[in-house]
Design an enzyme around this catalytic site. Structure first.
Site, PDB file in Angstrom:
ATOM      1  CE1 TYR A 183      -4.245  -1.460  -0.417  1.00 19.29           C
ATOM      2  CE2 TYR A 183      -3.652  -2.570   1.799  1.00 19.29           C
ATOM      3  CZ  TYR A 183      -4.405  -2.442   0.809  1.00 19.29           C
ATOM      4  OH  TYR A 183      -5.582  -3.071   0.488  1.00 19.29           O
ATOM      5  CG  ASN A 212     -12.559  -2.040   0.978  1.00 23.75           C
ATOM      6  OD1 ASN A 212     -11.759  -2.768   1.408  1.00 23.75           O
ATOM      7  ND2 ASN A 212     -12.402  -1.077   0.289  1.00 23.75           N
ATOM      8  CG  HIS A 244      -5.991  -5.386  -3.089  1.00 23.60           C
ATOM      9  ND1 HIS A 244      -5.698  -4.099  -3.452  1.00 23.60           N
ATOM     10  CD2 HIS A 244      -4.920  -6.126  -4.140  1.00 23.60           C
ATOM     11  CE1 HIS A 244      -4.728  -3.825  -4.206  1.00 23.60           C
ATOM     12  NE2 HIS A 244      -4.228  -4.773  -4.758  1.00 23.60           N
ATOM     13  CD  GLU A 262      -1.222  -4.224  -6.327  1.00 23.16           C
ATOM     14  OE1 GLU A 262      -2.174  -5.024  -6.559  1.00 23.16           O
ATOM     15  OE2 GLU A 262      -1.388  -3.032  -6.172  1.00 23.16           O
TER      16      GLU A 262
HETATM   17  P1  IDP Z   1      -8.932   0.116  -3.900  1.00 24.46           P
HETATM   18  O1  IDP Z   1      -8.840  -0.930  -2.801  1.00 24.46           O
HETATM   19  O2  IDP Z   1     -10.318   0.033  -4.251  1.00 24.46           O
HETATM   20  O3  IDP Z   1      -7.888   0.124  -4.970  1.00 24.46           O
HETATM   21  P2  IDP Z   1      -7.525   2.407  -2.702  1.00 24.46           P
HETATM   22  O4  IDP Z   1      -7.759   3.821  -2.819  1.00 24.46           O
HETATM   23  O5  IDP Z   1      -6.371   1.872  -3.298  1.00 24.46           O
HETATM   24  O6  IDP Z   1      -8.931   1.724  -3.138  1.00 24.46           O
HETATM   25  O7  IDP Z   1      -7.497   2.058  -1.072  1.00 24.46           O
HETATM   26  C1  IDP Z   1      -6.825   0.912  -0.722  1.00 24.46           C
HETATM   27  C2  IDP Z   1      -7.742   0.537   0.662  1.00 24.46           C
HETATM   28  O8  IDP Z   1      -7.408   1.371   1.794  1.00 24.46           O
HETATM   29  C3  IDP Z   1      -9.270   0.565   0.302  1.00 24.46           C
HETATM   30  O9  IDP Z   1      -9.662  -0.716  -0.353  1.00 24.46           O
HETATM   31  C4  IDP Z   1      -9.858   0.524   1.568  1.00 24.46           C
HETATM   32  O10 IDP Z   1      -9.693  -0.631   2.380  1.00 24.46           O
HETATM   33  C5  IDP Z   1      -8.660   1.462   2.203  1.00 24.46           C
HETATM   34  N1  IDP Z   1      -9.110   2.923   2.257  1.00 24.46           N
HETATM   35  C6  IDP Z   1      -9.162   3.726   1.060  1.00 24.46           C
HETATM   36  N2  IDP Z   1      -9.967   4.932   1.301  1.00 24.46           N
HETATM   37  C7  IDP Z   1      -9.996   4.960   2.504  1.00 24.46           C
HETATM   38  C8  IDP Z   1     -10.728   5.770   3.520  1.00 24.46           C
HETATM   39  O11 IDP Z   1     -10.940   6.987   3.217  1.00 24.46           O
HETATM   40  N3  IDP Z   1     -11.084   5.688   4.831  1.00 24.46           N
HETATM   41  C9  IDP Z   1     -10.661   4.422   5.204  1.00 24.46           C
HETATM   42  N4  IDP Z   1      -9.985   3.459   4.537  1.00 24.46           N
HETATM   43  C10 IDP Z   1      -9.976   3.595   3.215  1.00 24.46           C
HETATM   44 MG    MG Z   2      -5.799   0.348  -4.760  1.00 26.50          MG
END
Ligand code: IDP
Ligand code: MG
Length: 149
Positions: free
Chosen positions: A49, A112, A115, A126
């Site tokens: 990350y 969520n 990944h 990755e």
């Molecule tokens: P993605 O998983 O859809 O690619 P990214 O923006 O790469 O999303 O963010 C990585 C992970 O970080 C997300 O899947 C989520 O678990 C967490 N995340 C992203 N934005 C937030 C936030 O605003 N609050 C809390 N967790 C977040």
């Molecule tokens: Mg991402």
């Protein structure tokens, strides 16, 4: 042919949703070429990350992804990266379309479930972080011609 990295995150393992999640990608037609259960170290989490270093959610994100084991998977198929992102749904489950994994099974961005690499370039990086070359298998599926032309 593209390959992409998928993780069923700790909440997916804890909630017993790993089978359901793998199944969504399998039924879409993607071919599994690598699969394992592993505990992500803090070091691996920070590397994986790294684009999010310095953001307010970085620390809780690292705690979340290292909390308990995850299931890591590499799948292959035409446009695998984009197909998987669509199947996963928007980052914030509130905005994720029903029918997507996040849109059907989750409620908050910090829980969520899945990944998926966000580009072909990220996928290459990755996949290498999580799998040795010897852990990625090449094989033919008898059904392949009924899945892709
Ligand atoms: P993605 O998983 O859809 O690619 P990214 O923006 O790469 O999303 O963010 C990585 C992970 O970080 C997300 O899947 C989520 O678990 C967490 N995340 C992203 N934005 C937030 C936030 O605003 N609050 C809390 N967790 C977040
Ligand atoms: Mg991402």
């Amino acid at each position: 042919m593209e390959r992409t990295l998928l993780l069923a995150k700790p909440d997916a393992v804890q909630r017993g949703l790993v089978g359901e999640i793998i199944s969504r990608f399998e039924r879409r037609g993607l071919q599994i070429v690598g699969l394992k259960l592993l505990a992500i170290s803090t070091q691996l989490a920070k590397e994986h990350y790294r684009e999010h270093v310095g953001k307010p959610f970085f620390k809780p994100l690292v705690e979340y992804i290292t909390a308990t084991p995850v299931v890591a998977m590499v799948v292959e198929g035409p446009n695998a990266v984009e197909l998987c992102r669509a199947t996963i749904g928007a980052t914030n489950p509130v905005a994720a379309t029903p029918g997507s994994i996040r849109g059907d099974l989750s409620m908050q961005v910090g829980r969520n479930l899945v990944h998926g690499s966000d580009s072909v370039k990220s996928a290459k990086r990755e996949v290498k972080l999580f799998f040795k070359t010897s852990e990625l298998l090449t094989y033919k599926r008898a059904t392949q011609r009924w899945i892709t032309e």
